[in-house]
Design a protein around this motif. Sequence first.
Motif, PDB file in Angstrom:
ATOM      1  N   SER A   2     -23.744 -19.710 -19.283  1.00 40.73           N
ATOM      2  CA  SER A   2     -24.571 -19.652 -18.091  1.00 40.73           C
ATOM      3  C   SER A   2     -24.476 -18.294 -17.430  1.00 40.73           C
ATOM      4  O   SER A   2     -23.505 -17.579 -17.601  1.00 40.73           O
ATOM      5  N   TYR A  38     -28.762 -21.819 -17.759  1.00 41.13           N
ATOM      6  CA  TYR A  38     -27.732 -22.783 -18.128  1.00 41.13           C
ATOM      7  C   TYR A  38     -28.059 -23.318 -19.513  1.00 41.13           C
ATOM      8  O   TYR A  38     -29.058 -24.017 -19.697  1.00 41.13           O
ATOM      9  N   ASN A  39     -27.245 -22.963 -20.482  1.00 45.61           N
ATOM     10  CA  ASN A  39     -27.448 -23.416 -21.870  1.00 45.61           C
ATOM     11  C   ASN A  39     -28.893 -23.251 -22.336  1.00 45.61           C
ATOM     12  O   ASN A  39     -29.537 -24.191 -22.760  1.00 45.61           O
ATOM     13  N   ARG A  40     -29.428 -22.058 -22.183  1.00 46.54           N
ATOM     14  CA  ARG A  40     -30.768 -21.662 -22.633  1.00 46.54           C
ATOM     15  C   ARG A  40     -31.900 -22.217 -21.772  1.00 46.54           C
ATOM     16  O   ARG A  40     -33.064 -22.086 -22.116  1.00 46.54           O
ATOM     17  N   THR A  66     -31.309 -31.212 -27.375  1.00 51.16           N
ATOM     18  CA  THR A  66     -30.120 -30.515 -26.885  1.00 51.16           C
ATOM     19  C   THR A  66     -30.385 -29.921 -25.504  1.00 51.16           C
ATOM     20  O   THR A  66     -29.533 -29.990 -24.616  1.00 51.16           O
ATOM     21  N   GLU A  67     -31.560 -29.364 -25.311  1.00 47.32           N
ATOM     22  CA  GLU A  67     -31.901 -28.780 -24.021  1.00 47.32           C
ATOM     23  C   GLU A  67     -32.153 -29.862 -22.970  1.00 47.32           C
ATOM     24  O   GLU A  67     -31.856 -29.667 -21.798  1.00 47.32           O
ATOM     25  N   SER A  70     -28.763 -30.746 -21.880  1.00 42.68           N
ATOM     26  CA  SER A  70     -28.233 -29.679 -21.024  1.00 42.68           C
ATOM     27  C   SER A  70     -28.797 -29.786 -19.608  1.00 42.68           C
ATOM     28  O   SER A  70     -28.071 -29.595 -18.628  1.00 42.68           O
TER      29      SER A  70
END
Length: 111
Positions: A2, A38-40, A66-67, A70
Amino acid sequence: MSSITLTVDGEKVNEMPSDITAIFKERREKSIFLNIEYNRIDLNCHFFSEEEIELDISPTGIKDITEVKSLLDFMEILAELLGKSVSISIENDKQVPLITVNKNGEYFTYY
């Protein structure tokens, strides 16, 4: 991973203020923008109101499960830190949240 970037009148600020009220005071005269990666996922805060924190995301920024996970993780962290419920909704439709996470990490889903 992040990162947080604060921009004032288009210029990156090297240090975050220690008190959020300083941001709202400065916002009266300057353009203030906060980006959280934050995480892409890019989340953007424009500081519209002291009573409500509004972060926006682009749906095109969420490309896979996955996003999505997140984003839900970020919502859980934020709800716990603030001790308040955190919701995601369609732009300009906060009265009808798609998902809400309460401060205990419980999910409520609406459609």
